[in-house]
Motif scaffolding. Structure first.
Motif, PDB file in Angstrom:
ATOM      1  N   GLN A   1       0.825  -1.190   0.000  1.00 56.97           N
ATOM      2  CA  GLN A   1       0.000   0.000   0.000  1.00 56.97           C
ATOM      3  C   GLN A   1       0.865   1.246   0.000  1.00 56.97           C
ATOM      4  O   GLN A   1       2.040   1.216   0.355  1.00 56.97           O
ATOM      5  N   VAL A   2       0.254   2.347  -0.388  1.00 62.20           N
ATOM      6  CA  VAL A   2       0.944   3.628  -0.383  1.00 62.20           C
ATOM      7  C   VAL A   2       0.183   4.599   0.499  1.00 62.20           C
ATOM      8  O   VAL A   2      -1.016   4.460   0.703  1.00 62.20           O
ATOM      9  N   GLN A   3       0.908   5.574   1.013  1.00 58.82           N
ATOM     10  CA  GLN A   3       0.297   6.636   1.802  1.00 58.82           C
ATOM     11  C   GLN A   3      -0.076   7.767   0.860  1.00 58.82           C
ATOM     12  O   GLN A   3       0.745   8.198   0.040  1.00 58.82           O
ATOM     13  N   LEU A   4      -1.296   8.254   0.984  1.00 53.93           N
ATOM     14  CA  LEU A   4      -1.805   9.285   0.082  1.00 53.93           C
ATOM     15  C   LEU A   4      -2.308  10.474   0.891  1.00 53.93           C
ATOM     16  O   LEU A   4      -3.018  10.293   1.891  1.00 53.93           O
ATOM     17  N   VAL A   5      -1.978  11.676   0.433  1.00 55.28           N
ATOM     18  CA  VAL A   5      -2.411  12.898   1.108  1.00 55.28           C
ATOM     19  C   VAL A   5      -2.962  13.872   0.068  1.00 55.28           C
ATOM     20  O   VAL A   5      -2.225  14.294  -0.835  1.00 55.28           O
ATOM     21  N   GLU A   6      -4.243  14.208   0.221  1.00 54.57           N
ATOM     22  CA  GLU A   6      -4.868  15.156  -0.690  1.00 54.57           C
ATOM     23  C   GLU A   6      -4.687  16.588  -0.182  1.00 54.57           C
ATOM     24  O   GLU A   6      -4.579  16.823   1.018  1.00 54.57           O
ATOM     25  N   SER A   7      -4.718  17.538  -1.124  1.00 55.81           N
ATOM     26  CA  SER A   7      -4.700  18.950  -0.782  1.00 55.81           C
ATOM     27  C   SER A   7      -5.345  19.734  -1.911  1.00 55.81           C
ATOM     28  O   SER A   7      -5.551  19.207  -3.006  1.00 55.81           O
ATOM     29  N   GLY A   8      -5.664  20.998  -1.623  1.00 54.56           N
ATOM     30  CA  GLY A   8      -6.181  21.881  -2.654  1.00 54.56           C
ATOM     31  C   GLY A   8      -7.669  22.163  -2.588  1.00 54.56           C
ATOM     32  O   GLY A   8      -8.187  22.955  -3.374  1.00 54.56           O
ATOM     33  N   GLY A   9      -8.357  21.524  -1.658  1.00 55.76           N
ATOM     34  CA  GLY A   9      -9.790  21.777  -1.536  1.00 55.76           C
ATOM     35  C   GLY A   9     -10.056  23.165  -0.976  1.00 55.76           C
ATOM     36  O   GLY A   9      -9.144  23.874  -0.549  1.00 55.76           O
ATOM     37  N   GLY A  10     -11.336  23.551  -0.988  1.00 54.70           N
ATOM     38  CA  GLY A  10     -11.689  24.852  -0.446  1.00 54.70           C
ATOM     39  C   GLY A  10     -13.111  25.232  -0.773  1.00 54.70           C
ATOM     40  O   GLY A  10     -13.871  24.431  -1.324  1.00 54.70           O
ATOM     41  N   LEU A  11     -13.448  26.470  -0.425  1.00 54.53           N
ATOM     42  CA  LEU A  11     -14.779  27.030  -0.703  1.00 54.53           C
ATOM     43  C   LEU A  11     -14.655  27.989  -1.874  1.00 54.53           C
ATOM     44  O   LEU A  11     -13.885  28.961  -1.805  1.00 54.53           O
ATOM     45  N   VAL A  12     -15.393  27.698  -2.946  1.00 52.67           N
ATOM     46  CA  VAL A  12     -15.326  28.526  -4.140  1.00 52.67           C
ATOM     47  C   VAL A  12     -16.732  28.795  -4.663  1.00 52.67           C
ATOM     48  O   VAL A  12     -17.688  28.108  -4.288  1.00 52.67           O
ATOM     49  N   GLN A  13     -16.822  29.772  -5.555  1.00 48.19           N
ATOM     50  CA  GLN A  13     -18.097  30.060  -6.185  1.00 48.19           C
ATOM     51  C   GLN A  13     -18.264  29.221  -7.448  1.00 48.19           C
ATOM     52  O   GLN A  13     -17.285  28.789  -8.061  1.00 48.19           O
ATOM     53  N   ALA A  14     -19.492  29.029  -7.828  1.00 49.24           N
ATOM     54  CA  ALA A  14     -19.780  28.272  -9.045  1.00 49.24           C
ATOM     55  C   ALA A  14     -19.128  28.946 -10.248  1.00 49.24           C
ATOM     56  O   ALA A  14     -19.081  30.180 -10.336  1.00 49.24           O
ATOM     57  N   LEU A  18     -10.556  24.854  -9.697  1.00 45.11           N
ATOM     58  CA  LEU A  18      -9.813  24.430  -8.521  1.00 45.11           C
ATOM     59  C   LEU A  18      -8.966  23.236  -8.925  1.00 45.11           C
ATOM     60  O   LEU A  18      -9.401  22.419  -9.763  1.00 45.11           O
ATOM     61  N   ARG A  19      -7.759  23.130  -8.361  1.00 42.33           N
ATOM     62  CA  ARG A  19      -6.930  21.968  -8.651  1.00 42.33           C
ATOM     63  C   ARG A  19      -6.609  21.226  -7.369  1.00 42.33           C
ATOM     64  O   ARG A  19      -6.046  21.811  -6.428  1.00 42.33           O
ATOM     65  N   LEU A  20      -6.936  19.962  -7.349  1.00 44.29           N
ATOM     66  CA  LEU A  20      -6.600  19.095  -6.226  1.00 44.29           C
ATOM     67  C   LEU A  20      -5.300  18.362  -6.524  1.00 44.29           C
ATOM     68  O   LEU A  20      -5.011  18.040  -7.669  1.00 44.29           O
ATOM     69  N   SER A  21      -4.551  18.098  -5.465  1.00 44.39           N
ATOM     70  CA  SER A  21      -3.327  17.318  -5.577  1.00 44.39           C
ATOM     71  C   SER A  21      -3.400  16.124  -4.639  1.00 44.39           C
ATOM     72  O   SER A  21      -4.058  16.175  -3.596  1.00 44.39           O
ATOM     73  N   CYS A  22      -2.715  15.061  -5.031  1.00 41.96           N
ATOM     74  CA  CYS A  22      -2.623  13.860  -4.198  1.00 41.96           C
ATOM     75  C   CYS A  22      -1.168  13.433  -4.195  1.00 41.96           C
ATOM     76  O   CYS A  22      -0.644  12.986  -5.225  1.00 41.96           O
ATOM     77  N   ALA A  23      -0.525  13.596  -3.056  1.00 44.14           N
ATOM     78  CA  ALA A  23       0.883  13.250  -2.930  1.00 44.14           C
ATOM     79  C   ALA A  23       1.013  11.855  -2.334  1.00 44.14           C
ATOM     80  O   ALA A  23       0.307  11.492  -1.390  1.00 44.14           O
TER      81      ALA A  23
END
Length: 120
Positions: A1-14, A18-23
């Motif tokens: 298995q690998v360890q995964l960490v997401e980032s880049g989320g947030g509150l935005v308007q329609a 937005l760009r999400l990352s997964c390290a």
């Protein structure tokens, strides 16, 4: 298995992007096909996008096709999800996942998730 960490989320308007990352940790990132899934409040987790181990093959849910783009950089052990023209119905916790089999939707490692909230 690998360890995964997401980032880049947030509150935005329609309508915005937005760009999400997964390290990923470790040296075996390139041995895993990767995917993005999401879970909205009160709903089951649903598939969003998949990318092959080499990055040459991608697959999307119909609801995001043409708006979202999945990509990966194996040299950086990182996967991305570029989300354009966001809609309120895209609001969810987004999870990245990894799978050795390469089968779309077949994943055995998961990140903790990152919240994306799209206001109208």
């Amino acid at each position: 298995q690998v360890q995964l960490v997401e980032s880049g989320g947030g509150l935005v308007q329609a309508g915005v992007s937005l760009r999400l990352s997964c390290a990923s940790s470790g040296r075996t990132f390139r041995n895993y096909a990767m995917g993005w899934l999401r879970q909205a409040p009160g709903k089951e987790r649903e598939f969003v996008a998949h990318i092959s181990k080499s990055g040459t093959g991608t697959y999307y849910a119909e609801s995001v096709k043409g708006r979202f783009t999945i990509s990966r950089d194996n040299a950086k052990n990182t996967m991305y999800l570029q989300m354009n023209s966001l809609k309120p119905e895209d609001t969810a916790v987004y999870y990245c996942a990894a799978g050795r089999t390469g089968i779309i939707g077949s994943y055995d490692s998961w990140g903790q998730g990152t919240q994306v909230t799209v206001s109208s």
